[in-house]
Motif scaffolding. Structure first.
Motif, PDB file in Angstrom:
ATOM      1  N   GLY A  78       0.787  -1.225   0.000  1.00 27.11           N
ATOM      2  CA  GLY A  78       0.000   0.000   0.000  1.00 27.11           C
ATOM      3  C   GLY A  78       0.815   1.269   0.000  1.00 27.11           C
ATOM      4  O   GLY A  78       0.256   2.362  -0.117  1.00 27.11           O
ATOM      5  N   LEU A  79       2.140   1.135   0.122  1.00 27.18           N
ATOM      6  CA  LEU A  79       3.012   2.305   0.111  1.00 27.18           C
ATOM      7  C   LEU A  79       3.696   2.446  -1.241  1.00 27.18           C
ATOM      8  O   LEU A  79       3.981   1.454  -1.916  1.00 27.18           O
ATOM      9  CB  LEU A  79       4.072   2.203   1.205  1.00 27.18           C
ATOM     10  N   SER A  80       3.971   3.686  -1.611  1.00 22.71           N
ATOM     11  CA  SER A  80       4.643   3.966  -2.877  1.00 22.71           C
ATOM     12  C   SER A  80       6.124   4.245  -2.634  1.00 22.71           C
ATOM     13  O   SER A  80       6.476   5.226  -1.991  1.00 22.71           O
ATOM     14  CB  SER A  80       3.999   5.169  -3.572  1.00 22.71           C
ATOM     15  N   LEU A  81       6.965   3.357  -3.157  1.00 22.69           N
ATOM     16  CA  LEU A  81       8.406   3.579  -3.070  1.00 22.69           C
ATOM     17  C   LEU A  81       8.800   4.811  -3.876  1.00 22.69           C
ATOM     18  O   LEU A  81       9.686   5.575  -3.476  1.00 22.69           O
ATOM     19  CB  LEU A  81       9.158   2.353  -3.589  1.00 22.69           C
ATOM     20  N   LYS A  82       8.119   5.042  -4.983  1.00 22.01           N
ATOM     21  CA  LYS A  82       8.441   6.187  -5.832  1.00 22.01           C
ATOM     22  C   LYS A  82       8.186   7.503  -5.101  1.00 22.01           C
ATOM     23  O   LYS A  82       8.963   8.452  -5.232  1.00 22.01           O
ATOM     24  CB  LYS A  82       7.638   6.127  -7.135  1.00 22.01           C
ATOM     25  N   SER A  83       7.114   7.568  -4.330  1.00 18.24           N
ATOM     26  CA  SER A  83       6.839   8.791  -3.562  1.00 18.24           C
ATOM     27  C   SER A  83       7.925   9.031  -2.525  1.00 18.24           C
ATOM     28  O   SER A  83       8.354  10.174  -2.315  1.00 18.24           O
ATOM     29  CB  SER A  83       5.475   8.696  -2.871  1.00 18.24           C
TER      30      SER A  83
END
Length: 275
Positions: A78-83
């Motif tokens: 559910g987390l964005s590594l890109k962000s």
């Protein structure tokens, strides 16, 4: 049935009424609440620089929720590594600009935020890679980095600093405004946001609003600080616009987060097209 209606408290009644309103009315109510909050902050907080410090604190709380999730659940789903990587990039650039242009307490706060963000990236990229949401984290980073770089070259501070430093300063301001977009794409793809991720994104929204309020109140107070520090031309307006963009991008999610909390739900469920 009549007893149930009489038992409803004013807050529940207000929430129920808002739920029934069309999107345009909800948006207008959001703007009105934002304006009323700005008026309240203007008269209650004398030193508006404290709003910027409050924004940093709320952001830190959000990162704390993120770290707790990674350590407690051993999962980064559910987390964005890109962000997180985009956040690390603008923090690195801002740290450099702070060191060569305006070293102050914010430099230290940014350094601490960068260290925690770097730790989150390390955990997501190496330790918890098997639980990552790579298939959902599908917003190309050049969609974000490219426009920010172009805007920084075209519109940047008109101060006496070296041109490279001024362009880098503008780049980190623009990138900060849109760095959360990959995270919003992940949430759009899942439609259901688990609690700690929701707490983190909500904290970002509150932090962005406080930072935006800081700049708006500087202008409303008629101080020359904004122009003296940022220079003249289009740049001061772009700083304000970037702050407003950051707040607007997260406004929808913050509404559904608050709605879920009022309904007593742990998970935040998003309709299609919200973020």
């Amino acid at each position: 049935m009549g007893v149930g209606k009489r038992a409803r408290n004013p807050v529940q009644t207000a929430v129920w009424w808002v739920k029934k309103q069309p999107p345009k009315v909800k948006a207008a109510l959001g703007v009105l609440i934002g304006i009323m909050t700005l008026i309240f902050l203007r008269f209650v907080i004398r030193d508006h620089d404290n709003l910027f410090l409050a924004a940093e604190f709320v952001h830190a709380v959000g990162i704390g929720c993120l770290i707790y999730k990674l350590m407690k659940e051993n999962s980064c789903s559910g987390l964005s590594l890109k962000s997180q990587e985009l956040t690390a990039i603008f923090l690195m650039v801002r740290l450099y600009c702070s060191l060569v242009m305006e070293f102050d307490i914010h430099t230290l706060l940014d350094f601490l935020t960068f260290l925690t963000t770097a730790w989150v990236i390390y955990m997501m990229r190496f330790k918890l890679k098997a639980t990552s949401s790579e298939d959902l984290d599908n917003l190309p980073t050049y969609y974000v980095l490219g426009p920010c770089a172009v805007m920084a070259i075209l519109i940047h501070p008109g101060t006496s600093h070296h041109i490279i430093n001024r362009v880098l300063w503008a780049f980190c301001v623009y990138l900060e405004a849109v760095s959360v977009m990959p995270q919003l794409r992940v949430m759009q793809n899942t439609r259901v946001v688990e609690p700690f991720t929701a707490h983190y994104v909500f904290a970002l929204g509150i932090a962005r609003f406080l930072s935006c309020a800081h700049w708006i109140l500087q202008v409303l107070d008629g101080r020359s600080f904004l122009l003296n520090v940022l220079g003249y031309g289009l740049w001061p307006g772009m700083v304000l616009l970037s702050e407003i963009v950051q707040t607007t991008i997260l406004a929808d999610f913050c509404y559904y987060y608050a709605k879920s909390v009022m309904d007593g739900q742990m998970m935040v469920r998003l309709p299609s097209g919200v973020v």
